[in-house]
Enzyme design. Structure first.
Site, PDB file in Angstrom:
ATOM      1  N   GLY A 233       0.652  -1.548  -0.354  1.00  0.00           N
ATOM      2  CA  GLY A 233      -0.419   0.285   0.471  1.00  0.00           C
ATOM      3  C   GLY A 233       1.026   1.097   0.051  1.00  0.00           C
ATOM      4  N   GLY A 234       1.173   1.367   1.209  1.00  0.00           N
ATOM      5  CA  GLY A 234       1.865   3.136   0.950  1.00  0.00           C
ATOM      6  C   GLY A 234       2.445   3.330   2.412  1.00  0.00           C
TER       7      GLY A 234
ATOM      8  N   HIS B  61      -5.755  -9.130   7.683  1.00  0.00           N
ATOM      9  CA  HIS B  61      -5.512  -8.275   6.804  1.00  0.00           C
ATOM     10  C   HIS B  61      -6.867  -8.987   5.679  1.00  0.00           C
ATOM     11  CE1 HIS B  61      -5.518  -6.644   2.764  1.00  0.00           C
ATOM     12  NE2 HIS B  61      -4.671  -5.134   3.023  1.00  0.00           N
TER      13      HIS B  61
ATOM     14  N   HIS C 116      -2.143 -10.048   9.356  1.00  0.00           N
ATOM     15  CA  HIS C 116      -1.430  -9.129   8.841  1.00  0.00           C
ATOM     16  C   HIS C 116      -0.590  -8.166   9.866  1.00  0.00           C
ATOM     17  CE1 HIS C 116      -0.852  -6.631   5.513  1.00  0.00           C
ATOM     18  NE2 HIS C 116      -1.234  -5.717   6.085  1.00  0.00           N
TER      19      HIS C 116
ATOM     20  N   GLU D 185       6.402  -2.203  14.146  1.00  0.00           N
ATOM     21  CA  GLU D 185       5.397  -3.056  14.429  1.00  0.00           C
ATOM     22  C   GLU D 185       5.765  -3.936  16.216  1.00  0.00           C
ATOM     23  OE1 GLU D 185       4.118  -5.979  11.698  1.00  0.00           O
ATOM     24  OE2 GLU D 185       2.966  -7.004  12.992  1.00  0.00           O
TER      25      GLU D 185
ATOM     26  N   ARG E  35      -5.611  -0.457  13.592  1.00  0.00           N
ATOM     27  CA  ARG E  35      -4.694   0.466  13.076  1.00  0.00           C
ATOM     28  C   ARG E  35      -4.676   0.978  11.574  1.00  0.00           C
ATOM     29  NH1 ARG E  35      -1.151  -0.794   8.708  1.00  0.00           N
ATOM     30  NH2 ARG E  35      -1.294  -2.603   8.995  1.00  0.00           N
TER      31      ARG E  35
HETATM   32  C1  SIN Z   1      -2.151  -3.231   1.863  1.00  0.00           C
HETATM   33  O1  SIN Z   1      -1.315  -1.951   1.135  1.00  0.00           O
HETATM   34  O2  SIN Z   1      -3.647  -2.751   1.836  1.00  0.00           O
HETATM   35  C2  SIN Z   1      -1.711  -3.047   3.382  1.00  0.00           C
HETATM   36  C3  SIN Z   1      -1.192  -1.858   4.097  1.00  0.00           C
HETATM   37  C4  SIN Z   1      -1.453  -1.841   5.794  1.00  0.00           C
HETATM   38  O3  SIN Z   1      -0.831  -2.847   6.003  1.00  0.00           O
HETATM   39  O4  SIN Z   1      -1.464  -0.513   5.984  1.00  0.00           O
END
Ligand code: SIN
Length: 518
Positions: free
Chosen positions: A48-49, A236, A344, A368, A379
């Site tokens: 993601g970022g 996730h 996740h 983490e 989160r």
């Molecule tokens: C994702 O790209 O969905 C994961 C990013 C994250 O865990 O913040």
């Protein structure tokens, strides 16, 4: 071996910390420990970022703060949320200055959106943000002559007063095992940093690489360092159902941010019935609903329909997902992707102050493995890389300062006792380690997963305790190996997590016990 600062773990937090100290104070010696290759760890797989308020015409720090607090279900530390969000831009600019590339649109950073965010604020590099960051930081860290890197070395235990027999209540470094020679090295350090990540490997299905076995958490637990919030394990919502070369493959939430829709076997967009934010509700809500849908229908997955995203966009924006899906016969955007939730991220961990120092003097935790108060019970997407950047910066400043204080002399560290666990009676390949590891993962997945019950937790506690006793026996009788170290940490953390879960009587964020359903 002695060093000024020992950093255990080489993801975004450990590397950023080391770079900052090395740049600022070339006279300080740092030793970096990586369990595998320096690049292998959770950071590398972050697709993601980083969440940063960049578009001030639409977005604001107040909005980012509010989104973080909502996702955390009212349990975040508001002071921490405020300074993390406010410091985000400075930290991102540094990362860019060090050479990290992020996607751009008309000369500005291209901002994406993920679950729980009310505005577009995810800075990213295709679907390989973590890989990009990891590679840039690794190259930079290797350029400093005051940093020594030890790859393929695993943390065994922290060195504390229990070993030194002094009365200072400090951490003095760590015992580390070299995987090749299986020798245990004593590393005396004035300051020790745990940046060892989470423990997704406690679960049978996880987006984490196999190295995520909670080594820092386990060592901290044995050293009686204060820890909290372990049962807040974030699942996730969308991992690819099919494993790729034995590994679970993440489908970033950014795909839903670009228009991906979740459908059940009846083709219904089930999230619309649950939350007005639909597929972009915070991920605890989405993961729970997917799990419910899976339990209701025949198929053990739901579908992520990416047909609204053009093939050109898939290829340019999500090339890894596009090609991985293609490799198993899923052709995007035409074919829907079968997805399931997967363990996740650990929202809890080692309790730290605003400078990332733990309850044990001289021991810091970043990334983490720490519990900073930012995430609370859940989160917000893409806040983890941000937290790592902000807290490694703060920890670096604090450590440089505290190294100037009156710490024990080098000879004190040289005299710390050697590891005393060489008195084993067996030296066989321990077949049992893998078997016990898998048993533990099955127990955690069945009883301590997305949905929990009081009975399930009680059963888990007993079963984990049985495994713990077997692991203790193996540990005392056999030559220590990397696998045994990992299993020892996993079983300790599974036990602590389950005990803490039994104490929670109100469901919050990712924590859901069906006996206390709202
Ligand atoms: C994702 O790209 O969905 C994961 C990013 C994250 O865990 O913040």
């Amino acid at each position: 071996m002695t060093t000024d600062i020992l950093v255990i773990g080489t993801g975004i937090s450990g590397l950023t910390f080391a770079i900052k100290v090395a740049e600022e104070s070339p006279e300080i010696s740092l030793t970096l420990i990586s369990k595998g290759d320096i690049n292998e760890g959770n950071t590398r797989y972050a697709q993601g970022g980083i969440a940063v308020v960049r578009n001030l015409k639409k977005d604001s720090t107040e909005k980012h703060i509010k989104d973080t607090m909502i996702a955390g279900d009212g349990t975040c530390n508001s002071k921490v949320v405020k300074f993390v969000v406010e410091e985000a831009n400075k930290r991102l600019d540094e990362l860019i200055k060090w050479g990290t590339a992020f996607d751009k649109k008309e000369e500005q950073l291209d901002l994406g959106i993920e679950g729980g965010h009310s505005e577009k604020r995810i800075v990213h590099y295709k679907d390989q943000t973590g890989k990009q960051i990891q590679e840039v930081l690794t190259a930079k860290v290797k350029s400093f002559s005051n940093i020594t890197i030890l790859e393929n070395h695993t943390l065994v235990d922290l060195i504390t007063d229990h070993h030194s027999r002094s009365k200072m209540n400090r951490c003095y470094g760590a015992y580390i095992i070299s995987q090749e020679e299986e020798e245990i090295i004593k590393i005396g350090a004035k300051i020790t940093i745990l940046s060892t990540g989470g423990a997704g490997s406690l679960y049978a299905y996880t987006t984490n690489p196999t190295v995520a076995t909670g080594d820092g958490l386990g060592a901290a637990y044995r050293a009686k360092v204060q820890m909290d919030g372990l049962p807040f394990v974030q699942f996730h919502p969308t991992a690819l159902r099919d494993k790729i070369e034995q590994n679970v493959f993440l489908i970033t939430e950014a795909v839903r941010g670009e228009g991906g829709k979740l459908r059940n076997s009846l083709q219904e967009r089930f999230m619309l019935k649950i939350d007005s934010r639909g597929e972009l509700a915070p991920r605890d809500i989405v993961a729970r609903e997917i799990q419910k849908q899976i339990e209701k229908q025949k198929e053990n997955f739901v579908l992520l329909d990416g047909s609204e995203i053009s093939e050109k966009r898939w290829k340019s924006h999500f090339p890894t997902i596009y090609n991985t899906c293609k490799s198993i016969g899923i052709f995007l955007p035409k074919d829907p992707i079968p997805v399931v939730p997967a363990a996740h991220y650990f929202c809890g961990g080692i309790i730290v102050n605003h400078q990332s120092e733990s309850s044990l003097k001289g021991l810091y935790a970043i990334g983490e493995c720490s519990a900073t108060g930012l995430h609370g019970a859940n989160r917000l997407a893409s806040n983890s890389l941000l937290e790592a950047l902000v807290f490694s910066h703060r920890a670096a400043i604090d450590c440089i300062k505290s190294l100037n204080q009156n710490l024990p002399s080098k000879s004190f560290y040289d005299k710390l006792p050697e590891w005393n666990g060489y008195d084993y009676s067996k030296n066989t390949t321990i077949q049992n380690v893998q078997v016990l590891r898998e048993q533990l993962q099955q127990i955690m997945t069945k009883y301590v997963g997305i949905f929990k019950t009081d009975n399930g937790l009680e059963r888990a506690e007993k079963k984990i305790n049985n495994i713990y006793l077997k692991v203790q026996k193996l540990y005392h009788e056999n030559k220590l190996t990397n696998g045994l170290c990992e299993l020892r940490n996993m079983v300790s953390i599974a036990y602590l997590l389950t005990k803490q879960a039994q104490e929670i009587k109100v469901n919050k964020g990712v924590f859901y016990n069906q006996n206390y359903a709202r």
